[in-house]
Design a protein around this motif. Structure first.
Motif, mmCIF file in Angstrom:
data_model
loop_
_atom_site.group_PDB
_atom_site.id
_atom_site.type_symbol
_atom_site.label_atom_id
_atom_site.label_comp_id
_atom_site.label_asym_id
_atom_site.label_seq_id
_atom_site.Cartn_x
_atom_site.Cartn_y
_atom_site.Cartn_z
ATOM 1 N N ILE B 257 0.841 -1.207 0.000
ATOM 2 C CA ILE B 257 0.000 0.000 0.000
ATOM 3 C C ILE B 257 0.873 1.254 0.000
ATOM 4 N N ILE B 258 1.947 1.217 0.808
ATOM 5 C CA ILE B 258 2.856 2.373 0.846
ATOM 6 C C ILE B 258 3.404 2.615 -0.562
ATOM 7 N N LEU B 259 3.785 1.510 -1.231
ATOM 8 C CA LEU B 259 4.346 1.621 -2.579
ATOM 9 C C LEU B 259 3.321 2.240 -3.529
ATOM 10 N N LEU B 260 2.068 1.824 -3.383
ATOM 11 C CA LEU B 260 1.000 2.369 -4.221
ATOM 12 C C LEU B 260 0.853 3.868 -3.989
ATOM 13 N N ILE B 261 0.868 4.268 -2.708
ATOM 14 C CA ILE B 261 0.746 5.692 -2.383
ATOM 15 C C ILE B 261 1.907 6.466 -2.999
ATOM 16 N N VAL B 262 3.096 5.893 -2.893
ATOM 17 C CA VAL B 262 4.276 6.540 -3.466
ATOM 18 C C VAL B 262 4.089 6.741 -4.962
ATOM 19 N N VAL B 263 3.619 5.690 -5.639
ATOM 20 C CA VAL B 263 3.432 5.798 -7.084
ATOM 21 C C VAL B 263 2.406 6.878 -7.407
ATOM 22 N N ILE B 264 1.319 6.918 -6.612
ATOM 23 C CA ILE B 264 0.292 7.933 -6.879
ATOM 24 C C ILE B 264 0.861 9.337 -6.689
ATOM 25 N N ILE B 265 1.604 9.526 -5.569
ATOM 26 C CA ILE B 265 2.177 10.859 -5.328
ATOM 27 C C ILE B 265 3.122 11.235 -6.468
ATOM 28 N N GLY B 266 3.983 10.291 -6.850
ATOM 29 C CA GLY B 266 4.949 10.567 -7.927
ATOM 30 C C GLY B 266 4.236 10.894 -9.222
ATOM 31 N N THR B 267 3.175 10.147 -9.515
ATOM 32 C CA THR B 267 2.448 10.368 -10.765
ATOM 33 C C THR B 267 1.762 11.723 -10.753
ATOM 34 N N ILE B 268 1.138 12.061 -9.599
ATOM 35 C CA ILE B 268 0.496 13.379 -9.497
ATOM 36 C C ILE B 268 1.521 14.461 -9.750
ATOM 37 N N GLU B 269 2.697 14.306 -9.148
ATOM 38 C CA GLU B 269 3.696 15.357 -9.276
ATOM 39 C C GLU B 269 4.241 15.471 -10.691
ATOM 40 N N SER B 270 4.180 14.369 -11.427
ATOM 41 C CA SER B 270 4.679 14.432 -12.794
ATOM 42 C C SER B 270 3.627 14.924 -13.763
#
Lengths: 660, 305
Positions: B257-270
């Protein structure tokens, strides 16, 4: 009881004897006497507070006065302790604060006399349980504090603030008299205890009385919408007086409310919600306007309104617990509310005294003109910081403890199976959280604009040293107390359990194990937190020890010569937040824009007016003036005419007497 | 005991990986290889080794503020459940202490910034403080509603939502996750509220508050804000992880789940630009509305017919 009497007499004597002495010694004399008085007062008070017993005595005085019944129960004892101790600290502080006025001000003698009269009358208010004497000491309290407020009566705004205060106090007393008269008519007695029966048997009557008396006492305590005197009177008064007034005197209003509650059997549900909602509004309103203030003492005065609101939320949730017959909720609410009375009197007095120290050294209360004082006044700065953290309700200081109890009371309130209760309680919790963060915003502003950065004016720059030790000492004690209560809440709770039990009445069922065990955990958590802070600071110091540290200018976005006029100001600090809530403020701008190619001068000043004052108070006063001007002809200035009025009155009175 | 130990280890190690992974995700979307995911850790070590530069205008507050703020975040981490619903310190009302201890940290980071006398840092402090005044009440509405539903006064109350509220529970959980995710973005100062990579002081929020910090102080600040994000991410994870799992499974699911959140944050920022400053309040009010909807759902579930 003899100790109690001796204590009061000693404090009063201090005021009297100080009259005979030279100006330089007055403050010292009264400090010594009130120290002795406090010792005498605290012996019975502590005894009663922890054992929960009740002492009663009737004093007989020559005829026109007659019997004065005095009752000290643990609720009174709690207030006696708070009043005597906090006043003592204020008086000790005044020794240093009053010095610059000694040569100039002619009011010094009367000031100290009224100070001792104020303390005695407050002690009277919390112990006398008879309508007539209650009103007498209540009135002495209002009048003596009025004379304390107008200490600098050569200033016009001080005088007008004082008169404003006087008017508010007399509107308050009208409500109180009205409530008492109704009680007297129904019960036929002047004693508080004899009201119990009538209040318990007639629910509707009890509710009406409560609302009337609540209104009266709420004016004294400063609940919204009766708060307008606070932000005017507190800045006008000398700092130790503001400290005593805000820390102690407005709590007599709360005492009145609690005393009436203790006489009522079970408050009705509607009344409980009424108190809860008005308190939530007071808390939000107070902190909102505190944010907008640039006068340090005015800011603190608005925070008094906020904290009275928080105390009121505690009382409201306690009442809710009573009306739903849930003693756990009642205990959490009342103990949180009463503990917050103590806590607020500690940190608010600390902040007022510290702001007085700033005023004494800089001669300005406008925080936009201050800055960088932590370097010249380090002790005051640290003490103000402690007060700021405590008033924002942050651990490990005392404000958090009482707010935590109130939060727990609100959360436990969910056992009331009612959808309105759920919504109101959740919104109260959210409001309390919002009040907390807004207080944080407000006190980071106050502390950092006054003490941090660089001096913003010559007033702040010219400060050479901190205030004298006699002023630091009482503040130090107060700061120590905030930390002590924050770190050992399980013991602090003992101070409020018996007074809370008086309000709950059936102390057999009350289970205080939950709150005590929670307090133990919180205490442990606070110690753990402090240990972590200490460890990290230790590691930090260890690692920076052997490295070179440079001293440089602040980063100015490439600009080299930053100066003190480029700092962020208090107005700009709160601007993003206030602009979000635009409709709630009446803004008065005073702007002079820079003109021409080489602008010479420019300034910007923002004043924010109280919305209640603008939309309700001022129109009312205006309408009142127009209405009353119709009767101006009565006051003709002609002596014969006044004699005629007297004659007419006598004739009418005679006719009335004959007819009745 | 083992669970508590694992929780503490996660709390200390994961923040570095969290930020490292976000940067990796952003690098992926930008078509770069990106720095190692341990780069935040190397940065931290490098900063600790350096000396510090002290601003002329500052006082002792500037020096102690980063340490106090970091301590408060670390302590707040002890109050939050990480794996298996167990907070390291768990008692009735621990979420109140959680919010207030973070408040203490914020208090010190604000006065630390104001101590420099620089108008940039004042600007950042002012914005950060203003935003949190809206976030906090929404957080309390959310928590209080869930407490009302489950009768559990700790963070662990989320685990009982499903069995108490059934279909409503699913909705509550979804809304709660979104609300806390917004809180993560605000408190962690990520896009669209704030851009950690921006280089224009006038538009920054959190970054501009720490312009003058250096050395170990800056290290603690960066580590602290990463830890803060991990704490909120853990809250989200705990809303989602089903209870009664073995340590190993829940550790795996947690990491996922942490990894998923990280991916979402990274994607939003990109993919998204940061909001204009005047719109940030509106964005945060989304969280308040979500919290109020949760309250309405709880009220309907408990008292609706």
């Amino acid at each position: 009881m003899n100790y109690f009497l001796a204590g009061i007499i000693l404090i009063f004597l201090g005021g009297l004897i100080s009259l005979a002495f030279n100006e330089n010694y007055k403050a010292k004399i009264i400090s010594i006497f009130s120290f002795l008085g406090t010792v005498f007062l605290s012996i019975p008070a502590i005894n009663i507070l922890f054992t929960g017993k009740i002492i009663e005595k009737v004093f007989y005085l020559p005829e026109p006065i007659g019997e004065i019944p005095v009752v000290i129960d643990s609720l009174s004892a709690f207030f006696i302790l708070v009043i005597s101790f906090m006043s003592l600290l204020g008086i000790i502080y005044s020794q240093g604060y009053i010095k610059p006025y000694l040569a100039k001000n002619k009011n010094i003698s009367s000031h100290f006399l009224f100070l001792s009269v104020l303390i005695c009358s407050m002690l009277g208010v919390v112990t006398v349980q008879n309508i007539i004497f209650f009103l007498i000491v209540w009135e002495i309290m209002s009048l003596s504090s009025f004379f304390l407020v107008i200490f600098e009566d050569n200033k016009k705004e001080v005088l007008s603030a004082g008169i404003n205060y006087l008017i508010y106090m007399h509107i308050s007393v009208i409500f109180i008299i009205l409530g008492f008269i109704l009680l007297y008519i129904k019960s036929g007695s002047l004693e508080f205890n004899s009201f119990k029966a009538i209040l318990e048997s007639n629910k509707v009557f009890a509710d009406t009385i409560f609302v009337i008396l609540f209104t009266g006492f709420a004016i004294k305590a400063g609940f919204v919408p009766f708060h307008n005197w606070l932000p005017k009177a507190h800045p006008a008064a000398p700092s130790h007086v503001s400290g005593i007034m805000s820390g102690v005197m407005i709590k007599t209003g709360i005492y009145g409310i609690l005393r009436i509650l203790s006489l009522m059997a079970v408050p009705s549900i509607a009344i409980s919600y009424f108190v809860l909602i008005i308190s939530v509004i007071s808390a939000l309103y107070g902190v909102l306007y505190a944010l907008a203030q640039h006068d340090l003492k005015k800011l603190l005065a608005y925070h008094s309104i906020e904290n009275i609101g928080i105390i009121g939320i505690g009382i409201g949730i306690g009442m809710l617990g009573l009306s739903y017959h849930n003693t756990l909720i009642a205990l959490l609410g009342f103990s949180g509310g009463i503990l917050h009375i103590l806590n607020h009197s500690i940190f608010k007095e600390l902040l007022f005294l510290a702001s007085g120290a700033v005023y004494k050294q800089t001669h300005t209360k406008d925080i936009e003109k201050l800055g960088g004082l932590i370097k010249t006044m380090p002790a005051t700065a640290i003490l103000f910081l402690i007060g700021s953290v405590a008033i924002s309700g942050l651990p490990p200081f005392n404000g958090f403890i009482s707010e935590f109890l109130i939060y727990m009371g609100l959360l436990k309130g969910f056992v009331i199976k009612d959808v309105n209760a759920l919504i109101i309680l959740v919104l109260s919790i959210a409001s309390l959280a919002m009040v907390g963060t807004m207080a944080l915003l407000c006190f980071t502003k106050a502390f950092s604009i006054v003490f941090l950065g660089m001096p913003r004016s010559i007033d702040a720059e010219s400060v050479e040293h901190d205030v004298s030790k006699i002023m630091i000492f009482p503040m130090g004690i107060l700061a120590f107390l905030t930390l002590l209560i924050g770190l050992f809440p399980q013991f602090a709770l003992n101070f409020v359990l018996n007074p809370a039990n008086i309000l709950i009445k059936n102390n057999l069922i009350v289970n205080n194990l939950l709150s005590i065990s929670l307090m133990r955990i919180i205490s442990a958590c606070c110690f753990l937190f402090l240990a972590i802070v200490a460890a990290i600071l230790f590691i930090r110091n260890l690692s920076t020890k052997n490295k070179k540290s440079e001293v440089k200018n602040a980063w100015g976005c490439g600009y080299k010569n930053l100066n003190n006029r480029m700092q962020y100001s208090a107005s700009s600090y709160v601007s993003p937040f206030l602009s979000m809530l635009k409709p709630l403020f009446i803004k008065h701008f005073d702007i002079k824009k820079p003109k021409e190619l080489f602008p010479k001068e420019a300034h910007f000043k923002l004043n924010i007016q109280d919305i209640e004052e603008f939309y309700i108070l001022n129109p009312t006063i205006k309408a009142n003036k127009i209405f009353l001007s119709k009767f101006q002809w009565i006051q003709g200035g002609n002596t014969q005419r006044y004699i005629l009025y007297g004659l007419i009155f006598l004739v009418l009175a005679l006719i009335g007497a004959v007819l009745l | 005991m083992t669970i508590k130990l694992i929780n503490i280890i996660i709390l200390i190690i994961f923040p570095f990986l969290f930020v490292g992974l976000i940067n990796k995700v952003k690098a992926f979307w930008a078509g770069r290889k990106g720095a190692s995911i341990l780069q935040p850790f190397y940065d931290f070590v490098r900063l600790v080794k350096k000396g510090i530069i002290v601003n002329k205008a500052t006082s002792i507050i500037f020096q102690i503020a980063p340490a106090v703020t970091f301590a408060s975040i670390l302590f707040a981490g002890l109050l939050v459940p990480i794996i298996n619903f167990k907070s390291i310190i768990s008692f009735d009302g621990n979420f109140i202490l959680f919010a207030y201890i973070l408040g203490l940290g914020k208090f010190f980071s604000l006065i630390g910034a104001m101590d420099t006398g620089s108008s940039f840092e004042g600007m950042g402090a002012s914005r950060e403080a203003s935003f949190s005044t809206i976030v906090e009440p929404a957080f309390f509405i959310l928590l209080a509603s869930v407490v009302a539903l489950t009768g559990n006064y700790t963070f662990e109350s989320f685990s009982a939502v499903l069995q108490r509220a059934g279909a409503y529970g699913v909705l509550i959980i979804i809304l709660a996750v979104i609300a806390i995710f917004i809180m993560l973005l605000v408190e962690g100062c990520r896009v669209p509220i704030d851009d950690p990579n921006t280089h224009l002081e006038l538009t920054m929020i959190h970054e501009v508050m720490v312009l003058d910090n250096s050395g170990i102080d800056l290290g603690l600040i960066l580590y602290g804000s990463a830890m803060k994000m991990l704490i909120f991410a853990s809250l989200i994870a705990n809303i989602l992880i089903p209870s009664n799992l073995s340590i190993l499974t829940s550790l795996l699911i947690y990491s996922g789940i942490i990894l998923l959140i990280v991916v979402i944050i990274g994607t939003i920022e990109s993919s998204v630009a940061r909001l204009r400053m005047s719109h940030v309040f509106e964005f945060i009010f989304v969280m308040s509305s979500l919290a109020l909807v949760v309250l309405a759902l709880v009220a309907t579930k408990l008292y609706g017919n």
